[in-house]
Write a protein that holds these residues in place. Structure first.
Motif, PDB file in Angstrom:
ATOM      1  N   SER A   1       0.802  -1.440   0.041  1.00  0.00           N
ATOM      2  CA  SER A   1      -0.307  -0.088  -0.146  1.00  0.00           C
ATOM      3  C   SER A   1       0.519   1.308  -0.083  1.00  0.00           C
ATOM      4  N   LEU A   2       1.650   1.685   0.794  1.00  0.00           N
ATOM      5  CA  LEU A   2       3.028   2.024   0.415  1.00  0.00           C
ATOM      6  C   LEU A   2       3.598   2.611  -0.730  1.00  0.00           C
ATOM      7  N   ARG A   3       4.010   1.524  -0.755  1.00  0.00           N
ATOM      8  CA  ARG A   3       4.238   1.792  -2.514  1.00  0.00           C
ATOM      9  C   ARG A   3       3.392   2.711  -3.566  1.00  0.00           C
ATOM     10  N   GLN A   4       2.198   1.801  -3.442  1.00  0.00           N
ATOM     11  CA  GLN A   4       1.281   2.455  -4.466  1.00  0.00           C
ATOM     12  C   GLN A   4       0.622   3.802  -4.213  1.00  0.00           C
ATOM     13  N   LEU A   5       0.788   4.167  -3.017  1.00  0.00           N
ATOM     14  CA  LEU A   5       0.669   5.425  -2.560  1.00  0.00           C
ATOM     15  C   LEU A   5       2.080   6.401  -2.952  1.00  0.00           C
ATOM     16  N   PHE A   6       3.264   5.821  -2.780  1.00  0.00           N
ATOM     17  CA  PHE A   6       4.216   6.287  -3.588  1.00  0.00           C
ATOM     18  C   PHE A   6       4.639   6.512  -4.815  1.00  0.00           C
ATOM     19  N   HIS A   7       3.944   5.128  -5.624  1.00  0.00           N
ATOM     20  CA  HIS A   7       3.574   5.722  -6.978  1.00  0.00           C
ATOM     21  C   HIS A   7       2.588   6.526  -7.327  1.00  0.00           C
TER      22      HIS A   7
ATOM     23  N   GLN B   1       4.029  11.349  13.026  1.00  0.00           N
ATOM     24  CA  GLN B   1       3.128   9.824  12.853  1.00  0.00           C
ATOM     25  C   GLN B   1       2.793   8.916  11.661  1.00  0.00           C
ATOM     26  N   PHE B   2       3.091   9.565  10.440  1.00  0.00           N
ATOM     27  CA  PHE B   2       3.045   8.914   9.345  1.00  0.00           C
ATOM     28  C   PHE B   2       4.334   9.013   8.719  1.00  0.00           C
ATOM     29  N   GLU B   3       5.320   8.822   9.116  1.00  0.00           N
ATOM     30  CA  GLU B   3       6.556   8.372   8.866  1.00  0.00           C
ATOM     31  C   GLU B   3       7.313   7.523  10.195  1.00  0.00           C
TER      32      GLU B   3
ATOM     33  N   ASP C   1      12.092   1.788  -0.460  1.00  0.00           N
ATOM     34  CA  ASP C   1      12.650   1.167   0.349  1.00  0.00           C
ATOM     35  C   ASP C   1      13.388   1.602   0.789  1.00  0.00           C
ATOM     36  N   PHE C   2      13.596   2.973   0.812  1.00  0.00           N
ATOM     37  CA  PHE C   2      13.725   3.947   2.301  1.00  0.00           C
ATOM     38  C   PHE C   2      13.164   4.536   3.286  1.00  0.00           C
ATOM     39  N   ALA C   3      12.389   3.488   3.217  1.00  0.00           N
ATOM     40  CA  ALA C   3      11.393   3.776   4.274  1.00  0.00           C
ATOM     41  C   ALA C   3      11.613   2.524   5.338  1.00  0.00           C
ATOM     42  N   ASP C   4      12.905   1.847   4.956  1.00  0.00           N
ATOM     43  CA  ASP C   4      13.327   0.705   6.047  1.00  0.00           C
ATOM     44  C   ASP C   4      15.085   1.515   5.456  1.00  0.00           C
ATOM     45  N   LEU C   5      14.908   2.093   7.231  1.00  0.00           N
ATOM     46  CA  LEU C   5      15.956   2.777   7.344  1.00  0.00           C
ATOM     47  C   LEU C   5      17.878   1.788   7.208  1.00  0.00           C
ATOM     48  N   ASP C   6      17.363   0.401   7.434  1.00  0.00           N
ATOM     49  CA  ASP C   6      18.747  -0.464   7.012  1.00  0.00           C
ATOM     50  C   ASP C   6      19.231  -0.574   5.466  1.00  0.00           C
TER      51      ASP C   6
ATOM     52  N   TYR D   1      10.563   4.632 -10.177  1.00  0.00           N
ATOM     53  CA  TYR D   1      12.421   4.335 -10.029  1.00  0.00           C
ATOM     54  C   TYR D   1      12.565   4.833  -8.879  1.00  0.00           C
ATOM     55  N   ILE D   2      11.785   6.142  -8.936  1.00  0.00           N
ATOM     56  CA  ILE D   2      11.732   7.397  -7.380  1.00  0.00           C
ATOM     57  C   ILE D   2      11.233   6.990  -6.771  1.00  0.00           C
ATOM     58  N   ALA D   3       9.939   6.576  -7.350  1.00  0.00           N
ATOM     59  CA  ALA D   3       8.941   5.936  -6.126  1.00  0.00           C
ATOM     60  C   ALA D   3       9.309   4.595  -5.417  1.00  0.00           C
ATOM     61  N   ASP D   4      10.332   3.988  -6.083  1.00  0.00           N
ATOM     62  CA  ASP D   4      10.895   2.717  -4.920  1.00  0.00           C
ATOM     63  C   ASP D   4      11.454   3.402  -4.217  1.00  0.00           C
ATOM     64  N   VAL D   5      13.070   4.011  -5.159  1.00  0.00           N
ATOM     65  CA  VAL D   5      13.631   4.665  -3.812  1.00  0.00           C
ATOM     66  C   VAL D   5      13.595   4.862  -2.602  1.00  0.00           C
ATOM     67  N   LEU D   6      11.582   5.396  -2.592  1.00  0.00           N
ATOM     68  CA  LEU D   6      10.766   5.629  -1.178  1.00  0.00           C
ATOM     69  C   LEU D   6      10.249   4.905  -0.730  1.00  0.00           C
TER      70      LEU D   6
END
Length: 184
Positions: free
Chosen positions: A7-13, A178-180, A41-46, A34-39
């Motif tokens: 759902s987060l990925r879809q929202l970013f896209h 809270q969103f982050e 992926d970076f939701a995971d701090l690792d 690609y940029i949405a996928d970066v967002l």
């Protein structure tokens, strides 16, 4: 039913495509995806802080990342490792410059200088990645060339994405923190 990550990925896209189309004039589905996928992926701090020093501590400074990515004088064991590290530096620079421009405010240095260093590191890193244009890397080389060529415009687009996130959070009554927290 979709997982939170899907759902987060879809929202970013959706938001990235809408903002880039509306504010930058970049109608490039591959680039915005690609940029949405970066967002995502970076939701995971690792993943955001995947580059680490010898002690295993995350490297947060782009200058140290650039040093490490050098296959001759740095710690990159090969040119393939350099490509991977440079791709990350481009993503990291784009993410921070676009989503968190306030990080460039510093007591010690002029914020424009810090911003320009980040932009230069991101643009040059994407350019280097684009030069790996043979074998398994040929298919995506052109994407990285476009990212390098349009780096500042992509940063601007991400800044508009952040503004849209802020607007959505305010509209829904949620605080950005809270969103982050939920996204991470």
């Amino acid at each position: 039913m979709f997982s939170e990550t899907q759902s987060l990925r879809q929202l970013f896209h959706k938001i990235v495509a809408d903002c880039y189309s509306r504010y930058t004039g970049l109608h490039d589905a591959e680039l915005t995806s690609y940029i949405a996928d970066v967002l995502s992926d970076f939701a995971d701090l690792d993943r955001l802080y995947r580059m680490r020093d010898e002690a295993g501590t995350p490297i947060e400074e782009v200058s140290r990342m650039l040093e490490a990515s050098d296959p001759v004088y740095g710690t990159a064991p090969s040119f393939i490792a350099e490509r991977s590290m440079r791709k990350h530096i481009g993503d990291y620079s784009l993410f921070h410059a676009g989503m968190y421009p306030e990080i460039f405010r510093s007591q010690d240095r002029h914020e424009g200088e810090l911003y320009q260093e980040m932009v230069q590191a991101g643009r040059s890193s994407y350019y280097i990645v684009s030069q790996f244009n043979v074998f398994e890397y040929a298919a995506e080389a052109e994407l990285f060339a476009r990212l390098a060529e349009n780096f500042e415009l992509c940063v601007y687009g991400l800044n508009k994405v952040r503004c849209e996130f802020d607007r959505l959070c305010l509209r829904s009554g949620a605080e950005l923190g809270q969103f982050e927290e939920h996204a991470a």
